[in-house]
Design a protein around this motif. Structure first.
Motif, PDB file in Angstrom:
ATOM      1  N   ARG A   1      49.542 -35.119 -19.387  1.00 54.52           N
ATOM      2  CA  ARG A   1      49.580 -34.967 -17.937  1.00 54.52           C
ATOM      3  C   ARG A   1      51.007 -34.601 -17.557  1.00 54.52           C
ATOM      4  NH1 ARG A   1      45.929 -35.889 -14.025  1.00 54.52           N
ATOM      5  NH2 ARG A   1      44.287 -36.633 -15.415  1.00 54.52           N
ATOM      6  N   CYS A   2      51.158 -33.626 -16.683  1.00 59.68           N
ATOM      7  CA  CYS A   2      52.488 -33.093 -16.365  1.00 59.68           C
ATOM      8  C   CYS A   2      53.395 -34.172 -15.782  1.00 59.68           C
ATOM      9  CB  CYS A   2      52.378 -31.929 -15.393  1.00 59.68           C
ATOM     10  SG  CYS A   2      53.987 -31.275 -14.912  1.00 59.68           S
ATOM     11  N   ARG A   3      54.591 -34.217 -16.299  1.00 64.57           N
ATOM     12  CA  ARG A   3      55.577 -35.203 -15.849  1.00 64.57           C
ATOM     13  C   ARG A   3      56.075 -34.926 -14.432  1.00 64.57           C
ATOM     14  NH1 ARG A   3      57.396 -37.891 -20.491  1.00 64.57           N
ATOM     15  NH2 ARG A   3      56.604 -36.924 -22.391  1.00 64.57           N
ATOM     16  N   ALA A   4      55.854 -33.694 -13.957  1.00 65.13           N
ATOM     17  CA  ALA A   4      56.338 -33.340 -12.619  1.00 65.13           C
ATOM     18  C   ALA A   4      55.212 -33.248 -11.599  1.00 65.13           C
ATOM     19  CB  ALA A   4      57.105 -32.018 -12.661  1.00 65.13           C
ATOM     20  N   CYS A   5      54.116 -32.556 -11.925  1.00 65.02           N
ATOM     21  CA  CYS A   5      53.071 -32.328 -10.909  1.00 65.02           C
ATOM     22  C   CYS A   5      51.774 -33.048 -11.220  1.00 65.02           C
ATOM     23  CB  CYS A   5      52.834 -30.824 -10.725  1.00 65.02           C
ATOM     24  SG  CYS A   5      51.807 -30.080 -12.018  1.00 65.02           S
ATOM     25  N   ARG A   6      51.702 -33.715 -12.384  1.00 69.60           N
ATOM     26  CA  ARG A   6      50.552 -34.539 -12.782  1.00 69.60           C
ATOM     27  C   ARG A   6      49.320 -33.719 -13.153  1.00 69.60           C
ATOM     28  NH1 ARG A   6      54.564 -37.691 -12.927  1.00 69.60           N
ATOM     29  NH2 ARG A   6      54.732 -39.462 -11.507  1.00 69.60           N
TER      30      ARG A   6
ATOM     31  N   LEU B   1      53.405 -26.829 -22.075  1.00 69.86           N
ATOM     32  CA  LEU B   1      53.725 -26.079 -20.859  1.00 69.86           C
ATOM     33  C   LEU B   1      52.666 -26.349 -19.807  1.00 69.86           C
ATOM     34  CD1 LEU B   1      55.421 -23.838 -19.389  1.00 69.86           C
ATOM     35  CD2 LEU B   1      53.727 -22.204 -20.296  1.00 69.86           C
ATOM     36  N   CYS B   2      53.112 -26.835 -18.641  1.00 70.68           N
ATOM     37  CA  CYS B   2      52.188 -27.068 -17.538  1.00 70.68           C
ATOM     38  C   CYS B   2      51.857 -25.723 -16.894  1.00 70.68           C
ATOM     39  CB  CYS B   2      52.811 -28.008 -16.506  1.00 70.68           C
ATOM     40  SG  CYS B   2      51.768 -28.211 -15.026  1.00 70.68           S
ATOM     41  N   ARG B   3      50.558 -25.448 -16.829  1.00 68.50           N
ATOM     42  CA  ARG B   3      50.140 -24.160 -16.280  1.00 68.50           C
ATOM     43  C   ARG B   3      50.310 -24.143 -14.757  1.00 68.50           C
ATOM     44  NH1 ARG B   3      44.372 -22.987 -18.482  1.00 68.50           N
ATOM     45  NH2 ARG B   3      45.329 -23.605 -20.450  1.00 68.50           N
ATOM     46  N   ARG B   4      50.341 -25.322 -14.158  1.00 70.76           N
ATOM     47  CA  ARG B   4      50.389 -25.364 -12.693  1.00 70.76           C
ATOM     48  C   ARG B   4      51.818 -25.200 -12.175  1.00 70.76           C
ATOM     49  NH1 ARG B   4      48.561 -30.600  -9.590  1.00 70.76           N
ATOM     50  NH2 ARG B   4      49.135 -30.090  -7.453  1.00 70.76           N
ATOM     51  N   CYS B   5      52.765 -26.003 -12.701  1.00 78.19           N
ATOM     52  CA  CYS B   5      54.125 -25.960 -12.137  1.00 78.19           C
ATOM     53  C   CYS B   5      55.121 -25.284 -13.068  1.00 78.19           C
ATOM     54  CB  CYS B   5      54.606 -27.362 -11.762  1.00 78.19           C
ATOM     55  SG  CYS B   5      55.073 -28.378 -13.177  1.00 78.19           S
ATOM     56  N   GLY B   6      54.693 -24.962 -14.291  1.00 79.37           N
ATOM     57  CA  GLY B   6      55.566 -24.211 -15.186  1.00 79.37           C
ATOM     58  C   GLY B   6      56.622 -25.035 -15.892  1.00 79.37           C
TER      59      GLY B   6
HETATM   60 ZN   LIG Z   1      53.247 -29.496 -13.754  1.00 80.92          ZN
END
Ligand SMILES: [Zn+2]
Length: 395
Positions: free
Chosen positions: A6-11, A48-53
């Motif tokens: 799970r993304c550390r920035a945008c979840r 790599l988070c596809r949502r926030c990069g």
């Molecule tokens: Zn993210």
């Protein structure tokens, strides 16, 4: 079945592994020289988070206290330059309040800032009040929870206050193929475009960005409420996006670079076959995955010299290569010394003239091993051997 990332920035949970270094030993604890092998290992993967990069560590592996190395002069000089740049931008004012999020890499900027009349606040003190300047010197990447970390930094800002971050951007890591900058405990690998978007989510806009040659490309960026990127920041944003820092295809080039460590191993085998002794200098954290991934043992690499007393009497994690004091390295009279931190080239060559006097040669990884010219030749050619190539990062 591994836990979903799970993304550390945008979840978001949408993303993919873009760099997989397999099982790696902890890089932050150098085992004692006689400690039995094998060392414990844990997966080391970039997602790599596809949502926030945001490119980030996929796995949380406990990392103990990092070893504080000797701060290379190059990093102290960069701190001087960065603080002077912030002062030129009018951000370092006598009477202004500054809060610092530091890191184990290099020294605090606070003496430089309070020396210019600023008052230091402790960001951990809930009653500290707002700061006119919040500085983060390689601090952010150590935070497992990036959303909370960015929120804390933004929340500390006084109205009109500025956040200043110094970081090794993912654009540099990608452009230079520095796959070995991925390491346990370094949770976030921000590119400038991803950082810009994330800061905006916390109500502050990327404003200015300056590029420095340290570590292959160190960025100093400022952000504040209501700001838009200036021309210099826009140029850097475009350059990083052009590299593909937010795409799996772009970051896939790091995997290709990591898979190319065979070149170093092959070179070491050839040197041994030619009867030459090879050592290295700089038991830097970044050298750990390189040595491990290339499968280098003491039969190929006799020792790694390092000036930090805390590292001496120890060995590189995951292998039997000993770490020795610089004087001990010189006594080995190696024919080749691979500089794991080429930015130290000038310092180390000046400190250890005996290496070249005994006929040894310094080698940088470019990324393939490349012999440096002898000191006099490099000087007359007007080049700094530390200005290009290979492995460059603090600690
Ligand atoms: Zn993210």
């Amino acid at each position: 079945m591994p836990e979903p990332v799970r993304c550390r920035a945008c979840r978001s949970d949408r993303g993919e592994i873009v760099l997989d270094l397999g099982e790696q030993p902890p890089w932050d604890r150098m085992p004692l020289r006689d400690a039995p092998l094998p060392d414990p290992v844990a997966p080391l993967r970039m997602w790599l988070c596809r949502r926030c990069g945001l490119a980030q560590l996929a796995d949380d592996v406990p990392v103990a206290e990092e070893l504080h190395g000797v701060e290379p002069l190059a990093f102290a000089a960069q701190s001087d330059r960065s603080v002077a740049r912030l002062a030129d931008a009018g951000l370092v004012r006598p009477g202004g309040r500054v809060a610092e999020f530091g890191s184990p890499h290099g020294e605090s900027w606070l003496p430089r800032l309070t020396g210019r009349g600023m008052t230091a606040l402790d960001p951990a003190d809930p009653g500290a009040g707002p700061a006119d300047l919040v500085v983060d010197v390689y601090g952010l990447l150590h935070e497992p929870d990036q959303r909370t970390a960015l929120r804390r930094r933004a929340a500390l800002l006084a109205p009109g206050g500025t956040l200043a971050l110094q970081l090794l951007s993912l654009g540099t890591v990608l452009r230079e193929g520095q796959w070995y900058d991925l390491r346990h405990g370094h949770h976030a690998y921000w590119s400038l475009p991803a950082l810009d978007a994330a800061l905006r989510g916390h109500g502050i806009g990327l404003h200015r960005a300056w590029w420095y040659p340290l570590s292959g490309g160190t960025l100093l960026v400022t952000a504040r409420a209501g700001a838009e990127p200036d021309a210099g920041a826009r140029r850097l944003l475009r350059a990083e996006d052009g590299l593909g820092v937010r795409t799996a295809a772009g970051l896939g080039r790091l995997q290709a670079a990591a898979d190319g460590t065979g070149a170093l191993h092959a070179w070491l085998v050839a040197e041994r076959a030619a009867g030459r002794t090879v050592a290295a200098y700089g038991a830097a954290s970044r050298a750990v995955p390189l040595v491990c991934r290339a499968g280098i043992r003491s039969d190929l690499l006799a020792a790694v010299g390092d000036a930090a007393p805390a590292k001496q009497g120890r060995r590189m994690p995951g292998t039997d290569v000993p770490v020795v004091a610089p004087a001990e390295l010189a006594r080995l009279q190696p024919d080749r010394v691979v500089l794991f931190m080429p930015e130290l080239a000038d310092e180390v060559r000046a400190e250890l003239p005996g290496i070249e006097a005994a006929g040894g040669r310094w080698v940088v990884l470019d990324p393939a091993p490349r012999l440096l010219g002898r000191v006099a030749a490099e000087r007359s050619a007007g080049r700094s051997p530390g200005a290009h190539g290979g492995l460059r990062l603090p600690s």
